[in-house]
Design a protein around this motif. Structure first.
Motif, PDB file in Angstrom:
ATOM      1  N   GLY A   1      12.069   4.999  52.606  1.00  0.00           N
ATOM      2  CA  GLY A   1      12.975   4.067  51.938  1.00  0.00           C
ATOM      3  C   GLY A   1      13.960   4.758  51.017  1.00  0.00           C
ATOM      4  O   GLY A   1      13.682   5.812  50.456  1.00  0.00           O
ATOM      5  N   SER A   2      15.124   4.152  50.901  1.00  0.00           N
ATOM      6  CA  SER A   2      16.161   4.673  50.004  1.00  0.00           C
ATOM      7  C   SER A   2      15.950   4.118  48.603  1.00  0.00           C
ATOM      8  O   SER A   2      15.131   3.218  48.390  1.00  0.00           O
ATOM      9  CB  SER A   2      17.541   4.275  50.528  1.00  0.00           C
ATOM     10  OG  SER A   2      17.634   2.861  50.635  1.00  0.00           O
TER      11      SER A   2
ATOM     12  N   ALA B   1      20.885   5.905  52.837  1.00  0.00           N
ATOM     13  CA  ALA B   1      21.245   4.513  53.180  1.00  0.00           C
ATOM     14  C   ALA B   1      22.736   4.222  53.095  1.00  0.00           C
ATOM     15  O   ALA B   1      23.135   3.065  52.984  1.00  0.00           O
ATOM     16  CB  ALA B   1      20.468   3.523  52.319  1.00  0.00           C
TER      17      ALA B   1
ATOM     18  N   VAL C   1      23.963   1.936  55.991  1.00  0.00           N
ATOM     19  CA  VAL C   1      23.352   0.604  55.897  1.00  0.00           C
ATOM     20  C   VAL C   1      24.114  -0.216  54.860  1.00  0.00           C
ATOM     21  O   VAL C   1      24.504  -1.367  55.117  1.00  0.00           O
ATOM     22  CB  VAL C   1      21.850   0.698  55.536  1.00  0.00           C
ATOM     23  CG1 VAL C   1      21.290  -0.696  55.234  1.00  0.00           C
ATOM     24  CG2 VAL C   1      21.067   1.344  56.668  1.00  0.00           C
TER      25      VAL C   1
ATOM     26  N   GLY D   1      12.959   2.392  58.662  1.00  0.00           N
ATOM     27  CA  GLY D   1      13.134   3.834  58.692  1.00  0.00           C
ATOM     28  C   GLY D   1      11.862   4.565  58.326  1.00  0.00           C
ATOM     29  O   GLY D   1      10.814   3.952  58.113  1.00  0.00           O
TER      30      GLY D   1
ATOM     31  N   ASN E   1      17.729  -0.897  50.497  1.00  0.00           N
ATOM     32  CA  ASN E   1      16.449  -0.248  50.222  1.00  0.00           C
ATOM     33  C   ASN E   1      15.318  -0.871  51.041  1.00  0.00           C
ATOM     34  O   ASN E   1      14.432  -0.174  51.531  1.00  0.00           O
ATOM     35  CB  ASN E   1      16.128  -0.313  48.726  1.00  0.00           C
ATOM     36  CG  ASN E   1      17.085   0.529  47.898  1.00  0.00           C
ATOM     37  OD1 ASN E   1      17.704   1.468  48.401  1.00  0.00           O
ATOM     38  ND2 ASN E   1      17.224   0.187  46.625  1.00  0.00           N
TER      39      ASN E   1
ATOM     40  N   THR F   1      12.778   9.386  64.281  1.00  0.00           N
ATOM     41  CA  THR F   1      13.060   8.063  63.727  1.00  0.00           C
ATOM     42  C   THR F   1      11.793   7.214  63.779  1.00  0.00           C
ATOM     43  O   THR F   1      10.862   7.511  64.526  1.00  0.00           O
ATOM     44  CB  THR F   1      14.198   7.365  64.502  1.00  0.00           C
ATOM     45  OG1 THR F   1      13.836   7.268  65.880  1.00  0.00           O
ATOM     46  CG2 THR F   1      15.505   8.148  64.372  1.00  0.00           C
TER      47      THR F   1
ATOM     48  N   THR G   1      15.806   0.272  54.874  1.00  0.00           N
ATOM     49  CA  THR G   1      15.418   1.658  55.143  1.00  0.00           C
ATOM     50  C   THR G   1      13.913   1.859  55.000  1.00  0.00           C
ATOM     51  O   THR G   1      13.332   2.687  55.698  1.00  0.00           O
ATOM     52  CB  THR G   1      16.175   2.646  54.236  1.00  0.00           C
ATOM     53  OG1 THR G   1      15.962   2.293  52.870  1.00  0.00           O
ATOM     54  CG2 THR G   1      17.658   2.658  54.544  1.00  0.00           C
TER      55      THR G   1
ATOM     56  N   VAL H   1      19.313   3.626  59.556  1.00  0.00           N
ATOM     57  CA  VAL H   1      18.158   3.088  58.833  1.00  0.00           C
ATOM     58  C   VAL H   1      17.125   4.162  58.518  1.00  0.00           C
ATOM     59  O   VAL H   1      16.205   3.927  57.728  1.00  0.00           O
ATOM     60  CB  VAL H   1      17.485   1.909  59.591  1.00  0.00           C
ATOM     61  CG1 VAL H   1      18.469   0.770  59.771  1.00  0.00           C
ATOM     62  CG2 VAL H   1      16.902   2.348  60.911  1.00  0.00           C
ATOM     63  N   ASN H   2      17.253   5.330  59.130  1.00  0.00           N
ATOM     64  CA  ASN H   2      16.338   6.441  58.864  1.00  0.00           C
ATOM     65  C   ASN H   2      16.909   7.443  57.873  1.00  0.00           C
ATOM     66  O   ASN H   2      16.267   8.434  57.542  1.00  0.00           O
ATOM     67  CB  ASN H   2      15.970   7.140  60.177  1.00  0.00           C
ATOM     68  CG  ASN H   2      15.002   6.318  61.003  1.00  0.00           C
ATOM     69  OD1 ASN H   2      13.799   6.371  60.809  1.00  0.00           O
ATOM     70  ND2 ASN H   2      15.535   5.519  61.914  1.00  0.00           N
ATOM     71  N   ASP H   3      18.135   7.204  57.430  1.00  0.00           N
ATOM     72  CA  ASP H   3      18.792   8.079  56.460  1.00  0.00           C
ATOM     73  C   ASP H   3      18.368   7.663  55.050  1.00  0.00           C
ATOM     74  O   ASP H   3      18.683   6.552  54.614  1.00  0.00           O
ATOM     75  CB  ASP H   3      20.307   7.957  56.617  1.00  0.00           C
ATOM     76  CG  ASP H   3      21.089   8.766  55.592  1.00  0.00           C
ATOM     77  OD1 ASP H   3      20.471   9.561  54.854  1.00  0.00           O
ATOM     78  OD2 ASP H   3      22.317   8.598  55.535  1.00  0.00           O
TER      79      ASP H   3
END
Length: 204
Positions: free
Chosen positions: A187-188, A138, A141, A184, A177, A83, A180, A133-135
């Protein structure tokens, strides 16, 4: 996915599962819905903690932890190996792209979560270290922005209000977006259509 929320890996994988968590981290997450450095339970998992797991005796929690340790490691290839660290304390440093997402974050989120992602209000509001937040998808989130979270344990737990009625699908996608990307590892790229679909799943 459960009601539009992502259930993260609970195998003994050390990178994307819970193999790197201590027994104390796992016990705290199961019994109170929060483990420092790993985030707080929300959505269906938050409900499971509040209405079920928090009522278990400590020896039963230890038995669940022992069981989780026995689950063979299965990596989640869509998640990063680690992470992200805390973001800079100044909003002018770190990820500053996505002006619309930053504007929503500044107006609705920064007072609790801070620009670094390490909350000064409550450890349960700290974003650093959380898989959500690391997915890169998202999902969680966006869901927590839409639905909020009302936790009952531990005593004095901070709840997050739902913003689903206050912001459009486009604005929720933009802030997800931004979050993340800033907190993260990657970003998503959520769209308004993605958020609309998540709203439908949450409502079912």
């Amino acid at each position: 996915m459960t009601a539009g929320w992502r259930a993260f890996n609970i195998s003994s994988d050390k990178s994307t599962g819970v193999g790197g968590w201590t027994d104390e981290d796992l016990a705290a997450y199961l019994s109170a819905g929060h483990a420092p450095g790993h985030g707080a339970a929300s959505g269906p998992m938050g409900e499971a903690v509040d209405h079920s797991l928090s009522q278990l005796a400590p020896e039963d929690i230890r038995a669940i932890v022992a069981y989780l340790r026995s689950v063979p490691p299965t990596p989640s290839p869509d998640l990063p190996a680690t992470t992200a660290p805390p973001a800079p304390a100044s909003h002018k440093q770190g990820i500053t792209a996505d002006a619309r997402g930053k504007m929503v974050f500044e107006g609705a989120c920064v007072s609790c979560h801070g620009w670094s992602g390490e909350s000064t209000i409550s450890p349960m509001a700290t974003l650093t270290g959380a898989w959500a937040v690391n997915d890169p998808a998202a999902t969680n989130v966006a869901q927590i922005v839409i639905s909020g979270t009302k936790r009952h344990t531990p005593d004095g737990a901070l709840s997050m209000p739902a913003f689903g009625n206050a912001y459009t699908d486009d604005e929720i996608a933009a802030v997800a977006n931004y979050v993340t990307a800033r907190f993260g590892t990657k970003g998503s790229k959520l769209t308004a259509n993605d958020v609309a679909e998540l709203r439908k799943q949450t409502a079912q």
